[in-house]
Design a protein around this motif. Structure first.
Motif, PDB file in Angstrom:
ATOM      1  N   GLY A  40      22.149 -17.187   3.449  1.00  0.00           N
ATOM      2  CA  GLY A  40      20.795 -16.625   3.451  1.00  0.00           C
ATOM      3  C   GLY A  40      20.686 -15.369   2.594  1.00  0.00           C
ATOM      4  N   ASP A  41      19.480 -14.939   2.401  1.00  0.00           N
ATOM      5  CA  ASP A  41      19.194 -13.752   1.584  1.00  0.00           C
ATOM      6  C   ASP A  41      19.409 -12.475   2.388  1.00  0.00           C
ATOM      7  OD1 ASP A  41      18.389 -15.617  -0.274  1.00  0.00           O
ATOM      8  OD2 ASP A  41      16.242 -15.336   0.139  1.00  0.00           O
ATOM      9  N   GLY A  42      19.711 -11.400   1.665  1.00  0.00           N
ATOM     10  CA  GLY A  42      19.795 -10.103   2.304  1.00  0.00           C
ATOM     11  C   GLY A  42      18.402  -9.541   2.584  1.00  0.00           C
ATOM     12  N   GLY A  43      18.308  -8.684   3.578  1.00  0.00           N
ATOM     13  CA  GLY A  43      17.024  -8.055   3.890  1.00  0.00           C
ATOM     14  C   GLY A  43      16.731  -6.903   2.947  1.00  0.00           C
ATOM     15  N   ARG A  44      15.484  -6.592   2.761  1.00  0.00           N
ATOM     16  CA  ARG A  44      15.121  -5.478   1.880  1.00  0.00           C
ATOM     17  C   ARG A  44      15.458  -4.155   2.545  1.00  0.00           C
ATOM     18  NH1 ARG A  44      11.272  -2.296   3.767  1.00  0.00           N
ATOM     19  NH2 ARG A  44       9.547  -3.128   5.012  1.00  0.00           N
ATOM     20  N   GLY A  45      15.700  -3.159   1.713  1.00  0.00           N
ATOM     21  CA  GLY A  45      15.939  -1.822   2.231  1.00  0.00           C
ATOM     22  C   GLY A  45      14.654  -1.181   2.721  1.00  0.00           C
ATOM     23  N   GLY A  46      14.774  -0.175   3.560  1.00  0.00           N
ATOM     24  CA  GLY A  46      13.605   0.496   4.105  1.00  0.00           C
ATOM     25  C   GLY A  46      12.854   1.304   3.051  1.00  0.00           C
ATOM     26  N   HIS A  47      11.533   1.338   3.166  1.00  0.00           N
ATOM     27  CA  HIS A  47      10.687   2.123   2.268  1.00  0.00           C
ATOM     28  C   HIS A  47      10.537   3.554   2.797  1.00  0.00           C
ATOM     29  CE1 HIS A  47       9.717  -1.635   0.417  1.00  0.00           C
ATOM     30  NE2 HIS A  47       8.800  -2.016   1.295  1.00  0.00           N
ATOM     31  N   ILE A  48      10.196   4.465   1.894  1.00  0.00           N
ATOM     32  CA  ILE A  48       9.698   5.788   2.271  1.00  0.00           C
ATOM     33  C   ILE A  48       8.181   5.742   2.079  1.00  0.00           C
ATOM     34  CG2 ILE A  48       9.731   8.262   1.845  1.00  0.00           C
ATOM     35  CD1 ILE A  48      12.384   7.312   2.833  1.00  0.00           C
ATOM     36  N   ILE A  49       7.440   5.966   3.156  1.00  0.00           N
ATOM     37  CA  ILE A  49       5.998   5.740   3.159  1.00  0.00           C
ATOM     38  C   ILE A  49       5.261   7.003   3.627  1.00  0.00           C
ATOM     39  CG2 ILE A  49       4.130   4.353   4.165  1.00  0.00           C
ATOM     40  CD1 ILE A  49       6.204   2.127   4.626  1.00  0.00           C
ATOM     41  N   ASP A  72      19.174   0.736   5.653  1.00  0.00           N
ATOM     42  CA  ASP A  72      19.607  -0.310   4.722  1.00  0.00           C
ATOM     43  C   ASP A  72      19.262  -1.689   5.277  1.00  0.00           C
ATOM     44  OD1 ASP A  72      20.698   1.657   3.089  1.00  0.00           O
ATOM     45  OD2 ASP A  72      22.694   1.497   4.012  1.00  0.00           O
ATOM     46  N   GLY A  73      19.039  -2.623   4.366  1.00  0.00           N
ATOM     47  CA  GLY A  73      18.763  -3.998   4.778  1.00  0.00           C
ATOM     48  C   GLY A  73      20.017  -4.688   5.277  1.00  0.00           C
ATOM     49  N   ASN A  79      23.432 -20.642   7.608  1.00  0.00           N
ATOM     50  CA  ASN A  79      22.254 -21.429   7.987  1.00  0.00           C
ATOM     51  C   ASN A  79      20.962 -20.820   7.419  1.00  0.00           C
ATOM     52  OD1 ASN A  79      21.128 -23.673   9.204  1.00  0.00           O
ATOM     53  ND2 ASN A  79      20.742 -22.617  11.148  1.00  0.00           N
ATOM     54  N   ARG A  80      21.115 -20.222   6.226  1.00  0.00           N
ATOM     55  CA  ARG A  80      19.983 -19.643   5.477  1.00  0.00           C
ATOM     56  C   ARG A  80      19.246 -18.543   6.244  1.00  0.00           C
ATOM     57  NH1 ARG A  80      20.213 -25.051   4.738  1.00  0.00           N
ATOM     58  NH2 ARG A  80      20.559 -25.795   2.597  1.00  0.00           N
ATOM     59  N   LYS A  81      19.958 -17.815   7.044  1.00  0.00           N
ATOM     60  CA  LYS A  81      19.346 -16.721   7.809  1.00  0.00           C
ATOM     61  C   LYS A  81      19.196 -15.488   6.922  1.00  0.00           C
ATOM     62  CE  LYS A  81      21.225 -18.198  12.279  1.00  0.00           C
ATOM     63  NZ  LYS A  81      22.186 -17.852  13.358  1.00  0.00           N
ATOM     64  N   THR A  82      17.983 -14.954   6.872  1.00  0.00           N
ATOM     65  CA  THR A  82      17.706 -13.755   6.084  1.00  0.00           C
ATOM     66  C   THR A  82      18.086 -12.510   6.882  1.00  0.00           C
ATOM     67  OG1 THR A  82      15.885 -14.844   4.929  1.00  0.00           O
ATOM     68  CG2 THR A  82      15.904 -12.424   4.907  1.00  0.00           C
ATOM     69  N   GLY A  83      18.709 -11.564   6.229  1.00  0.00           N
ATOM     70  CA  GLY A  83      19.065 -10.326   6.895  1.00  0.00           C
ATOM     71  C   GLY A  83      17.845  -9.523   7.313  1.00  0.00           C
ATOM     72  N   ALA A  84      18.007  -8.651   8.294  1.00  0.00           N
ATOM     73  CA  ALA A  84      16.898  -7.826   8.777  1.00  0.00           C
ATOM     74  C   ALA A  84      16.501  -6.797   7.719  1.00  0.00           C
ATOM     75  CB  ALA A  84      17.294  -7.117  10.068  1.00  0.00           C
ATOM     76  N   SER A  85      15.226  -6.493   7.668  1.00  0.00           N
ATOM     77  CA  SER A  85      14.755  -5.433   6.770  1.00  0.00           C
ATOM     78  C   SER A  85      15.209  -4.080   7.287  1.00  0.00           C
ATOM     79  CB  SER A  85      13.226  -5.449   6.670  1.00  0.00           C
ATOM     80  OG  SER A  85      12.777  -6.643   6.055  1.00  0.00           O
ATOM     81  N   GLY A  86      15.456  -3.163   6.379  1.00  0.00           N
ATOM     82  CA  GLY A  86      15.851  -1.815   6.771  1.00  0.00           C
ATOM     83  C   GLY A  86      14.706  -1.057   7.424  1.00  0.00           C
ATOM     84  N   ARG A  87      15.035  -0.050   8.191  1.00  0.00           N
ATOM     85  CA  ARG A  87      14.027   0.760   8.884  1.00  0.00           C
ATOM     86  C   ARG A  87      13.244   1.600   7.871  1.00  0.00           C
ATOM     87  NH1 ARG A  87      14.156   5.968   9.997  1.00  0.00           N
ATOM     88  NH2 ARG A  87      16.357   6.034   9.355  1.00  0.00           N
ATOM     89  N   ASP A  88      11.916   1.464   7.897  1.00  0.00           N
ATOM     90  CA  ASP A  88      11.057   2.294   7.053  1.00  0.00           C
ATOM     91  C   ASP A  88      10.967   3.704   7.626  1.00  0.00           C
ATOM     92  OD1 ASP A  88      10.471   0.117   5.390  1.00  0.00           O
ATOM     93  OD2 ASP A  88       8.706  -0.451   6.578  1.00  0.00           O
ATOM     94  N   VAL A  89      10.828   4.677   6.742  1.00  0.00           N
ATOM     95  CA  VAL A  89      10.537   6.043   7.164  1.00  0.00           C
ATOM     96  C   VAL A  89       9.073   6.314   6.836  1.00  0.00           C
ATOM     97  CG1 VAL A  89      10.931   8.483   6.707  1.00  0.00           C
ATOM     98  CG2 VAL A  89      12.868   6.938   6.933  1.00  0.00           C
ATOM     99  N   ILE A  90       8.285   6.559   7.866  1.00  0.00           N
ATOM    100  CA  ILE A  90       6.857   6.828   7.689  1.00  0.00           C
ATOM    101  C   ILE A  90       6.615   8.317   7.914  1.00  0.00           C
ATOM    102  CG2 ILE A  90       4.531   6.349   8.529  1.00  0.00           C
ATOM    103  CD1 ILE A  90       5.485   3.573   9.333  1.00  0.00           C
ATOM    104  N   ILE A  91       6.146   8.981   6.884  1.00  0.00           N
ATOM    105  CA  ILE A  91       5.882  10.420   6.939  1.00  0.00           C
ATOM    106  C   ILE A  91       4.382  10.619   7.108  1.00  0.00           C
ATOM    107  CG2 ILE A  91       6.169  12.622   5.749  1.00  0.00           C
ATOM    108  CD1 ILE A  91       8.306  11.263   3.993  1.00  0.00           C
ATOM    109  N   GLU A  92       3.966  11.111   8.253  1.00  0.00           N
ATOM    110  CA  GLU A  92       2.546  11.370   8.484  1.00  0.00           C
ATOM    111  C   GLU A  92       2.155  12.711   7.843  1.00  0.00           C
ATOM    112  OE1 GLU A  92       1.283  10.866  12.488  1.00  0.00           O
ATOM    113  OE2 GLU A  92       1.624   8.697  12.406  1.00  0.00           O
ATOM    114  N   VAL A  93       1.051  12.676   7.114  1.00  0.00           N
ATOM    115  CA  VAL A  93       0.627  13.861   6.369  1.00  0.00           C
ATOM    116  C   VAL A  93      -0.876  14.055   6.520  1.00  0.00           C
ATOM    117  CG1 VAL A  93       2.474  13.716   4.649  1.00  0.00           C
ATOM    118  CG2 VAL A  93       0.329  12.477   4.264  1.00  0.00           C
ATOM    119  N   PRO A  94      -1.369  15.276   6.313  1.00  0.00           N
ATOM    120  CA  PRO A  94      -2.822  15.518   6.354  1.00  0.00           C
ATOM    121  C   PRO A  94      -3.521  14.815   5.200  1.00  0.00           C
ATOM    122  CG  PRO A  94      -1.574  17.585   6.386  1.00  0.00           C
ATOM    123  CD  PRO A  94      -0.609  16.505   6.043  1.00  0.00           C
ATOM    124  N   LEU A  95      -4.791  14.529   5.386  1.00  0.00           N
ATOM    125  CA  LEU A  95      -5.571  13.953   4.294  1.00  0.00           C
ATOM    126  C   LEU A  95      -5.694  14.990   3.178  1.00  0.00           C
ATOM    127  CD1 LEU A  95      -8.435  12.196   6.291  1.00  0.00           C
ATOM    128  CD2 LEU A  95      -6.054  11.497   5.923  1.00  0.00           C
TER     129      LEU A  95
END
Length: 333
Positions: A40-49, A72-73, A79-95
């Motif tokens: 199976g495919d590897g999972g994508r790495g986590g985004h910085i959001i 990390d992913g 059995n074609r199992k895709t790896g888990a996606s990495g944990r995203d980091v979500i940075i909350e910011v003011p508008l």
């Protein structure tokens, strides 16, 4: 909010997650000892959001944060199992928060809506498993792709306050006093320059339940665009304003000269500020007698509406609100 709690600039070291490796697994069972590739495919790495949060007014919560790393992913499986996606980091910011490259200072992203999410560093892509590489002529590939590396970079987050009207004037021009009179804001007020050391916001009630937001920034001095005084640090807060209210005290020796100096400083910092709607308020008119005020009103400023006000007596405040409202609902010059 104490002055030390207003943070409008942070520099962060960010790293997105690397992608997981694809699997090179070959199917092997008792009934099928020579099965084909099923990696199976590897999972994508986590985004910085970045995520906009209308309840935040400052970057204070990030002041002591220097490093943020996404997950990390996961690697692909059999059995074609895709790896888990990495944990995203979500940075909350003011508008009104913008992202800049610290070397070029170019703006790369901005967040202006509540709940808006912007990926500023994407995670690495997961590698493909060997199942993708099989062909009629190569039925049992024993290789797979590694995951793509994450991205590490320093980023600057700057807050540009979202307000309808920005107050522009020299120190001690009466900006904070006006804000305290026309809104529920309680800025620090004293009779000496640079009382205001951080931007203050106030919601101004207008007619028929309408309102607009007023932003008071530290006073500008001549040379602010070159870094003198406190003005340069805060001039970015008026870049988003639809209109600018210039405030010059009636005691000024030359109101025209002071107005031109303020215009020049804004133009040196960002020429687009000159294209905004302008209103000029001559403040502290309660300090003049009737004859002095009559002579002052004879001076002409054909390029900008002028209102003579006193925050202490309320003189001209209603007229000023009318002029601001008209400026907010007119197109740029």
């Amino acid at each position: 909010m104490p002055s030390s709690n207003f943070v409008d600039y942070v520099k962060l070291n960010l790293r997105s997650g690397k992608g997981g490796a694809g699997s090179a697994h070959l199917l092997r069972t008792r009934g099928n000892p020579r099965g084909g590739p099923d990696g199976g495919d590897g999972g994508r790495g986590g985004h910085i959001i970045l995520k906009g949060n209308a309840q935040l007014w400052t970057l204070l919560h990030l002041k002591y944060t220097k490093h943020l790393k996404a997950g990390d992913g996961g690697n692909g499986g059999n059995n074609r199992k895709t790896g888990a996606s990495g944990r995203d980091v979500i940075i909350e910011v003011p508008l009104g928060t913008v992202v800049k490259d610290p070397e070029t200072m170019e703006q790369e992203a901005e967040v202006t809506a509540d709940g808006e999410m912007v990926i500023i560093l994407p995670g690495g892509r997961g590698g493909l498993g060997n199942d993708h590489f099989k062909s009629p002529t190569h039925q049992t590939p024993r290789y797979a792709q590694p995951g793509e590396a994450g991205i590490e970079a320093w980023k600057i987050l700057e807050l540009k306050i979202l307000a309808d009207v920005g107050l522009v004037g020299f120190p001690n021009a009466g900006k904070s006093t006006l804000l305290s009179v026309v809104s529920a804001a309680k800025p620090e007020i004293a009779d000496y320059p640079f009382t205001t050391l951080r931007p203050n916001l106030g919601i101004v009630a207008y007619r028929d339940d309408r309102s607009f937001v007023l932003a008071d920034i530290p006073g500008i001095i001549e040379g602010a665009a070159e870094g003198r005084g406190l003005g340069l640090r805060f001039l970015r807060h008026i870049e988003r304003n639809s209109a600018l209210l210039f405030m010059i005290p009636a005691s000024s020796e030359n109101i025209r000269k002071d107005f031109d100096i303020l215009l020049n400083e804004l133009e040196q910092y960002n020429p687009e500020l000159i294209d905004k709607q302008h209103v000029l308020a001559v403040t502290k008119c309660d300090l003049l007698d009737t004859e002095q005020l009559r002579k002052l009103k004879k001076r002409k400023f054909p390029e900008v509406p002028v209102v003579f006000i006193s925050s202490h007596t309320g003189q001209g405040i209603a007229e000023l609100k009318d002029e601001i409202w008209k400026a907010l609902h007119q197109p740029y010059f």
